[in-house]
Scaffold this active site. Sequence first.
Site, PDB file in Angstrom:
ATOM      1  N   GLY A   1       0.803  -1.208   0.000  1.00  0.00           N
ATOM      2  CA  GLY A   1       0.000   0.000   0.000  1.00  0.00           C
ATOM      3  C   GLY A   1       0.839   1.262   0.000  1.00  0.00           C
ATOM      4  O   GLY A   1       2.058   1.248   0.193  1.00  0.00           O
ATOM      5  N   HIS A   2       0.156   2.381  -0.196  1.00  0.00           N
ATOM      6  CA  HIS A   2       0.826   3.680  -0.310  1.00  0.00           C
ATOM      7  C   HIS A   2       1.545   4.057   0.978  1.00  0.00           C
ATOM      8  O   HIS A   2       1.060   3.840   2.083  1.00  0.00           O
ATOM      9  CB  HIS A   2      -0.187   4.764  -0.675  1.00  0.00           C
ATOM     10  CG  HIS A   2      -1.349   4.836   0.255  1.00  0.00           C
ATOM     11  ND1 HIS A   2      -1.341   5.560   1.414  1.00  0.00           N
ATOM     12  CD2 HIS A   2      -2.576   4.246   0.203  1.00  0.00           C
ATOM     13  CE1 HIS A   2      -2.495   5.444   2.036  1.00  0.00           C
ATOM     14  NE2 HIS A   2      -3.267   4.641   1.315  1.00  0.00           N
ATOM     15  N   GLY A   3       2.738   4.616   0.831  1.00  0.00           N
ATOM     16  CA  GLY A   3       3.494   5.123   1.968  1.00  0.00           C
ATOM     17  C   GLY A   3       4.169   4.076   2.823  1.00  0.00           C
ATOM     18  O   GLY A   3       4.671   4.389   3.907  1.00  0.00           O
TER      19      GLY A   3
ATOM     20  N   GLY B   1       1.044   2.951   4.896  1.00  0.00           N
ATOM     21  CA  GLY B   1       1.871   3.445   5.987  1.00  0.00           C
ATOM     22  C   GLY B   1       2.539   2.398   6.843  1.00  0.00           C
ATOM     23  O   GLY B   1       3.063   2.714   7.917  1.00  0.00           O
TER      24      GLY B   1
END
Length: 348
Positions: free
Chosen positions: A247-249, A267
């Site tokens: 996922g993003h980050g 995250g």
Amino acid sequence: MKFSELVEKLNSGITSHSLTDNPNLDPDIHGVAAVDKATSGTLSYIEGLKFASFVQQSAASALILPVEEGLQTQATEQGKAWISVANPRLVFAEAIALFYQPYQPQPSIHPSAVIDPSAQIGSEVYIGPHVVIQAGVTIGNQVCLHPNVVIYPQVTIGDRSILHANCTIHERAQIGCDCVIHSGAVIGAEGFGFVPTQHGWMKMEQSGITVLEDGVEVGCNSTIDRPSVGETRIGKATKLDNLVHIGHGCTIGQNCAFAAQVGLAGGVTIGNGVLLAGQVGISNQVKVGDGVIVTAQSGVHHNISRGEMVSGSPALANKLYLKTAAVYRRLPELYQSLKALERRFRES
């Protein structure tokens, strides 16, 4: 090649071999095979005493053995040549490379490729049919782009990286040297960023980047998303299996290995040397320390300290999980015992 030639090529890590006492036992080795499928003329390996029976059962002409005199004696009695090493599987991997090299096309640019004039292409690069390279892309030396690869603007790809057919690299992604991106993988696509409002979901633009450090390998149909701000980073020499989602980050450390269908929410922070088995899921913003092992199908909803091994969903310390699993299997029996106690209590 002769077994003796093979010994010379694999000389690193060999503690002993059968040629010392049996120099005339020098069979021709023409390939490698799994120990239970091996035929005459092939090399195979025994990983440990658990598989000792295969020394007698296997038809292999030569075996890579652990440092175990009993297995060496058995192999000699069976007329098999052998090498003894501390890590048979590792040496077998080296042996495979002596007999097989993956397909590597010669440097060239196919006439059907579409390359923006602003792209910078290094030397000895292969660009296959229908590859699309957009504006501002930088391609290093000896890079291989198989057919139908699509590279969005401002991407950088380091030396000797290999991108297999039909993978897509989105804008501004940074791919290091010696990376391998397998077919269907998508690197740097938009993260799942939406903000709830009274009128529905408002899209949050994903302005960040995705970074793959040197030596990262990404399996088929895996996805690594870019964040709204900042970066998603995969550390040096980390390996992702097929159908993995990052996922993003997220920040993934070095030398990690994720098996198929692992999914990380946004995250997540993963330390170095972490092993995630198949279908592990990790919740938003969780932190996982160095050297952690998460067993298959576990769901991680809380931070995990360095060196722990966890199992289950929600994930527990592995030893505790095994105890609870033992109790779980006895639940029908325990339920019947509870019902019997209730009846006695009512009758008393």
